[in-house]
Write an enzyme that holds these catalytic residues in place. Structure first.
Site, PDB file in Angstrom:
ATOM      1  N   THR A  10      43.201  55.524  42.603  1.00  9.90           N
ATOM      2  CA  THR A  10      42.926  55.364  41.172  1.00  9.90           C
ATOM      3  C   THR A  10      42.367  53.979  40.833  1.00  9.90           C
ATOM      4  OG1 THR A  10      45.228  54.708  40.829  1.00  9.90           O
ATOM      5  CG2 THR A  10      44.706  57.026  40.446  1.00  9.90           C
ATOM      6  N   GLY A  11      42.227  53.116  41.825  1.00 14.68           N
ATOM      7  CA  GLY A  11      41.672  51.780  41.593  1.00 14.68           C
ATOM      8  C   GLY A  11      40.151  51.786  41.684  1.00 14.68           C
ATOM      9  N   GLN A  12      39.566  50.599  41.474  1.00 18.76           N
ATOM     10  CA  GLN A  12      38.100  50.493  41.504  1.00 18.76           C
ATOM     11  C   GLN A  12      37.510  51.020  42.825  1.00 18.76           C
ATOM     12  OE1 GLN A  12      35.185  46.895  40.618  1.00 18.76           O
ATOM     13  NE2 GLN A  12      35.960  46.667  42.693  1.00 18.76           N
ATOM     14  N   ALA A  81      45.550  50.433  48.411  1.00 14.00           N
ATOM     15  CA  ALA A  81      46.566  50.133  47.397  1.00 14.00           C
ATOM     16  C   ALA A  81      47.117  48.723  47.590  1.00 14.00           C
ATOM     17  CB  ALA A  81      47.710  51.146  47.472  1.00 14.00           C
ATOM     18  N   SER A 125      40.848  40.537  52.625  1.00 12.78           N
ATOM     19  CA  SER A 125      40.195  39.867  51.494  1.00 12.78           C
ATOM     20  C   SER A 125      39.674  38.480  51.850  1.00 12.78           C
ATOM     21  CB  SER A 125      41.237  39.738  50.373  1.00 12.78           C
ATOM     22  OG  SER A 125      40.825  38.803  49.415  1.00 12.78           O
ATOM     23  N   GLU A 127      40.080  36.104  50.053  1.00 15.39           N
ATOM     24  CA  GLU A 127      41.113  35.161  49.613  1.00 15.39           C
ATOM     25  C   GLU A 127      41.854  34.559  50.804  1.00 15.39           C
ATOM     26  OE1 GLU A 127      42.086  34.021  46.452  1.00 15.39           O
ATOM     27  OE2 GLU A 127      40.233  34.926  45.751  1.00 15.39           O
ATOM     28  N   TYR A 149      49.336  36.198  46.743  1.00 18.53           N
ATOM     29  CA  TYR A 149      48.496  37.357  47.080  1.00 18.53           C
ATOM     30  C   TYR A 149      47.847  37.141  48.452  1.00 18.53           C
ATOM     31  CZ  TYR A 149      44.233  40.248  47.060  1.00 18.53           C
ATOM     32  OH  TYR A 149      43.216  41.124  47.402  1.00 18.53           O
ATOM     33  N   HIS A 179      34.110  41.988  44.814  1.00 16.19           N
ATOM     34  CA  HIS A 179      33.135  43.013  44.442  1.00 16.19           C
ATOM     35  C   HIS A 179      33.566  43.652  43.126  1.00 16.19           C
ATOM     36  CE1 HIS A 179      35.978  44.421  47.459  1.00 16.19           C
ATOM     37  NE2 HIS A 179      36.019  45.565  46.792  1.00 16.19           N
ATOM     38  N   ARG A 184      35.787  47.739  37.312  1.00 17.91           N
ATOM     39  CA  ARG A 184      36.649  46.614  37.650  1.00 17.91           C
ATOM     40  C   ARG A 184      37.775  46.487  36.620  1.00 17.91           C
ATOM     41  NH1 ARG A 184      38.737  43.337  41.563  1.00 17.91           N
ATOM     42  NH2 ARG A 184      37.547  41.426  41.878  1.00 17.91           N
TER      43      ARG A 184
HETATM   44  P1  NDP Z   1      42.663  47.875  42.029  1.00 21.32           P
HETATM   45  O1  NDP Z   1      43.663  46.930  41.476  1.00 21.32           O
HETATM   46  O2  NDP Z   1      41.571  48.382  41.140  1.00 21.32           O
HETATM   47  O3  NDP Z   1      43.429  49.160  42.633  1.00 21.32           O
HETATM   48  C1  NDP Z   1      44.671  49.038  43.251  1.00 21.32           C
HETATM   49  C2  NDP Z   1      45.233  50.429  43.493  1.00 21.32           C
HETATM   50  O4  NDP Z   1      46.492  50.335  44.177  1.00 21.32           O
HETATM   51  C3  NDP Z   1      45.492  51.259  42.220  1.00 21.32           C
HETATM   52  O5  NDP Z   1      45.087  52.580  42.449  1.00 21.32           O
HETATM   53  C4  NDP Z   1      47.004  51.194  42.088  1.00 21.32           C
HETATM   54  O6  NDP Z   1      47.554  52.277  41.389  1.00 21.32           O
HETATM   55  C5  NDP Z   1      47.394  51.237  43.558  1.00 21.32           C
HETATM   56  N1  NDP Z   1      48.783  50.809  43.794  1.00 21.32           N
HETATM   57  C6  NDP Z   1      49.371  49.668  43.393  1.00 21.32           C
HETATM   58  N2  NDP Z   1      50.662  49.650  43.798  1.00 21.32           N
HETATM   59  C7  NDP Z   1      50.875  50.798  44.478  1.00 21.32           C
HETATM   60  C8  NDP Z   1      51.997  51.367  45.132  1.00 21.32           C
HETATM   61  N3  NDP Z   1      53.160  50.720  45.191  1.00 21.32           N
HETATM   62  N4  NDP Z   1      51.867  52.576  45.751  1.00 21.32           N
HETATM   63  C9  NDP Z   1      50.683  53.226  45.702  1.00 21.32           C
HETATM   64  N5  NDP Z   1      49.579  52.762  45.076  1.00 21.32           N
HETATM   65  C10 NDP Z   1      49.686  51.554  44.477  1.00 21.32           C
HETATM   66  O7  NDP Z   1      42.032  47.172  43.327  1.00 21.32           O
HETATM   67  P2  NDP Z   1      40.540  47.289  43.940  1.00 21.32           P
HETATM   68  O8  NDP Z   1      40.144  48.705  43.966  1.00 21.32           O
HETATM   69  O9  NDP Z   1      39.674  46.268  43.296  1.00 21.32           O
HETATM   70  O10 NDP Z   1      40.791  46.774  45.430  1.00 21.32           O
HETATM   71  C11 NDP Z   1      41.150  47.668  46.479  1.00 21.32           C
HETATM   72  C12 NDP Z   1      41.795  46.877  47.598  1.00 21.32           C
HETATM   73  O11 NDP Z   1      40.877  45.900  48.095  1.00 21.32           O
HETATM   74  C13 NDP Z   1      43.041  46.104  47.201  1.00 21.32           C
HETATM   75  O12 NDP Z   1      43.924  46.100  48.307  1.00 21.32           O
HETATM   76  C14 NDP Z   1      42.514  44.690  46.950  1.00 21.32           C
HETATM   77  O13 NDP Z   1      43.540  43.725  47.118  1.00 21.32           O
HETATM   78  C15 NDP Z   1      41.450  44.602  48.024  1.00 21.32           C
HETATM   79  N6  NDP Z   1      40.356  43.677  47.759  1.00 21.32           N
HETATM   80  C16 NDP Z   1      39.642  43.787  46.601  1.00 21.32           C
HETATM   81  C17 NDP Z   1      38.586  42.946  46.360  1.00 21.32           C
HETATM   82  C18 NDP Z   1      37.759  43.080  45.123  1.00 21.32           C
HETATM   83  O14 NDP Z   1      36.960  42.158  44.850  1.00 21.32           O
HETATM   84  N7  NDP Z   1      37.874  44.161  44.375  1.00 21.32           N
HETATM   85  C19 NDP Z   1      38.211  41.887  47.331  1.00 21.32           C
HETATM   86  C20 NDP Z   1      38.964  41.949  48.558  1.00 21.32           C
HETATM   87  C21 NDP Z   1      40.005  42.792  48.753  1.00 21.32           C
HETATM   88  P3  NDP Z   1      48.075  52.018  39.862  1.00 21.32           P
HETATM   89  O15 NDP Z   1      46.842  51.612  39.092  1.00 21.32           O
HETATM   90  O16 NDP Z   1      48.666  53.315  39.465  1.00 21.32           O
HETATM   91  O17 NDP Z   1      49.058  50.896  39.967  1.00 21.32           O
HETATM   92  P1  GDP Z   2      39.798  36.360  42.504  1.00 16.27           P
HETATM   93  O1  GDP Z   2      38.725  35.640  43.225  1.00 16.27           O
HETATM   94  O2  GDP Z   2      40.304  37.565  43.233  1.00 16.27           O
HETATM   95  O3  GDP Z   2      40.920  35.488  42.062  1.00 16.27           O
HETATM   96  O4  GDP Z   2      39.068  37.002  41.205  1.00 16.27           O
HETATM   97  P2  GDP Z   2      39.136  36.646  39.646  1.00 16.27           P
HETATM   98  O5  GDP Z   2      38.006  37.364  39.025  1.00 16.27           O
HETATM   99  O6  GDP Z   2      40.499  36.887  39.090  1.00 16.27           O
HETATM  100  O7  GDP Z   2      38.887  35.069  39.595  1.00 16.27           O
HETATM  101  C1  GDP Z   2      37.690  34.489  40.090  1.00 16.27           C
HETATM  102  C2  GDP Z   2      37.646  33.013  39.691  1.00 16.27           C
HETATM  103  O8  GDP Z   2      37.463  32.903  38.288  1.00 16.27           O
HETATM  104  C3  GDP Z   2      38.927  32.232  40.015  1.00 16.27           C
HETATM  105  O9  GDP Z   2      38.554  31.002  40.601  1.00 16.27           O
HETATM  106  C4  GDP Z   2      39.549  31.982  38.645  1.00 16.27           C
HETATM  107  O10 GDP Z   2      40.306  30.772  38.552  1.00 16.27           O
HETATM  108  C5  GDP Z   2      38.304  31.888  37.799  1.00 16.27           C
HETATM  109  N1  GDP Z   2      38.566  32.104  36.368  1.00 16.27           N
HETATM  110  C6  GDP Z   2      38.243  31.268  35.349  1.00 16.27           C
HETATM  111  N2  GDP Z   2      38.671  31.767  34.193  1.00 16.27           N
HETATM  112  C7  GDP Z   2      39.287  32.938  34.459  1.00 16.27           C
HETATM  113  C8  GDP Z   2      39.948  33.905  33.634  1.00 16.27           C
HETATM  114  O11 GDP Z   2      40.051  33.776  32.418  1.00 16.27           O
HETATM  115  N3  GDP Z   2      40.447  35.012  34.285  1.00 16.27           N
HETATM  116  C9  GDP Z   2      40.325  35.174  35.640  1.00 16.27           C
HETATM  117  N4  GDP Z   2      40.816  36.284  36.206  1.00 16.27           N
HETATM  118  N5  GDP Z   2      39.732  34.257  36.428  1.00 16.27           N
HETATM  119  C10 GDP Z   2      39.223  33.153  35.847  1.00 16.27           C
END
Ligand code: NDP
Ligand code: GDP
Length: 323
Positions: A10-12, A81, A125, A127, A149, A179, A184
């Site tokens: 259900t996430g991005q 997740a 990640s 990170e 994290y 990404h 998002r």
């Molecule tokens: P999202 O936050 O959009 O999605 C996270 C998902 O995890 C949701 O579907 C959420 O469900 C689910 N989830 C959270 N807790 C649990 C649990 N206890 N059991 C089952 N499901 C759970 O993240 P993204 O899609 O952006 O990212 C996907 C993965 O990639 C993540 O692991 C993220 O850390 C990693 N990542 C993302 C990056 C990015 O830029 N997007 C960069 C690098 C790594 P619910 O909404 O119901 O809580």
């Molecule tokens: P991250 O790289 O996974 O932490 O992605 P974010 O989009 O949360 O943050 C990217 C960068 O934007 C980080 O360096 C934050 O400190 C910076 N940033 C500046 N202002 C904000 C804000 O209001 N919200 C978030 N989320 N990040 C911010």
């Protein structure tokens, strides 16, 4: 027909990956944790909400993972997740360590128990690089995590590598740089900016409060990145890959692009709020996607300007409907 089991569907990324796999003829099963409100807006947005098999379960409950794997018998597991927001990880460090860190081990153990030949993708990640040790980060750059994290993701990274080496499991780390997309989460900076631009245009908001706008990120489009996840599981041998664009920009530059698109000057709206600064910052990330290019034949397709414009347009449409 191949079956893929996705956590975080259900996430991005889960939504984009599910769509990608469905288009390639996969049966897609997704683990869905119990929440008080059912919210599948991302799958709905992509028009696939009825094409997925939903399996009740939580990555903190290994028995639900084992039951899920036994029920759908996947060839591939994509573990997406997580508690994925860096900012919240200082407020909920223990939960983040359990979900984002231990959750990976739960998935690995469930696979080992049910069928160790299932291939597994771990969402690692950029990170991990945190306080960067090299100007451009590759698979060989040492890690220096800067948030609960990132420390939790480090555990998941090494567990994935360890299970590959210990049990010959086909388990890969995708070290994905930031990404983004119209799907998002609103807490991330890009979406916060594009949502604010749309609200300002529709006179629902007057200013945009941000923290450290000097921070630099290597931003790509989530729709491009899910293909790399899939490619990692189609190789002869499992390995770890950096997925990035190879370009970095400041948050300020990203803001400028978003406001420019609607003919506004970001400097008239952005207010710096010190309360939004992080306890420890990741100042700059810049990935080197060369290995993915050479070995997976993967390259990003979407430039930052295109990505930001796509997000602003989607937010303008959404906010207009709310009026
Ligand atoms: P999202 O936050 O959009 O999605 C996270 C998902 O995890 C949701 O579907 C959420 O469900 C689910 N989830 C959270 N807790 C649990 C649990 N206890 N059991 C089952 N499901 C759970 O993240 P993204 O899609 O952006 O990212 C996907 C993965 O990639 C993540 O692991 C993220 O850390 C990693 N990542 C993302 C990056 C990015 O830029 N997007 C960069 C690098 C790594 P619910 O909404 O119901 O809580
Ligand atoms: P991250 O790289 O996974 O932490 O992605 P974010 O989009 O949360 O943050 C990217 C960068 O934007 C980080 O360096 C934050 O400190 C910076 N940033 C500046 N202002 C904000 C804000 O209001 N919200 C978030 N989320 N990040 C911010």
């Amino acid at each position: 027909m191949k079956t893929a089991f996705l956590t975080g569907i259900t996430g991005q990324d889960g939504a984009y990956l599910a769509k990608f796999l469905l288009e390639r003829g996969y049966h897609v099963a997704g683990l869905v944790p119990r929440r008080s409100t059912v919210d599948r807006w991302r799958l709905d947005y992509l028009g696939i909400v009825d094409q997925v098999e939903y399996i009740d379960g939580d990555i903190m409950d290994v028995s639900s993972l084992i039951r899920g794997l036994k029920a759908c018998k996947p060839q591939e597991v994509y573990h997406l997740a997580a508690q994925s927001f860096v900012g919240s990880s200082w407020e909920q460090p223990i939960l983040t360590a359990q979900v984002t860190g231990m959750g990976v081990l739960h998935v690995l153990e469930a696979i080992r128990e049910v069928d160790p030949f299932i291939k597994m993708y771990q969402a690692s990640s950029s990170e991990l690089y945190g306080l960067i040790q090299e100007p451009q980060q590759s698979e060989n750059t040492p890690f220096y995590p800067r948030s609960p994290y990132a420390v939790s993701k480090l555990f998941g990274y090494w567990m994935t590598k360890n299970y590959r080496e210990s049990f010959q499991m086909y388990a890969c780390n995708g070290i994905l740089f930031n990404h983004e997309s119209p799907l998002r989460g609103f807490e991330f900076v890009t979406r916060k900016v594009t949502d604010a631009v749309a609200r300002i245009v529709h006179q629902k908001q007057k200013e945009l409060r941000l923290g450290n706008i000097a921070a630099k990120r290597d931003w790509g489009f989530a729709g491009d990145y899910v293909e790399a996840m899939w490619l990692m599981l189609q190789q002869n041998t499992p390995d770890d890959f950096v997925i990035a664009t190879g370009k970095t920009s400041t948050v300020e530059e990203m803001c400028r692009i978003a406001f420019d698109y609607v003919g506004l000057n970001y400097q008239d709206y952005v207010v710096i709020d010190p309360a939004l600064y992080r306890p420890a910052e990741v100042d700059i990330l810049l990935g080197n996607p060369e290995k993915a290019k050479q070995e997976l034949g993967w390259a990003p397709k979407t430039k930052l300007e295109q990505l930001v414009h796509m997000m602003v347009e989607a937010d303008l449409r959404r906010v207009a409907k709310m009026s």
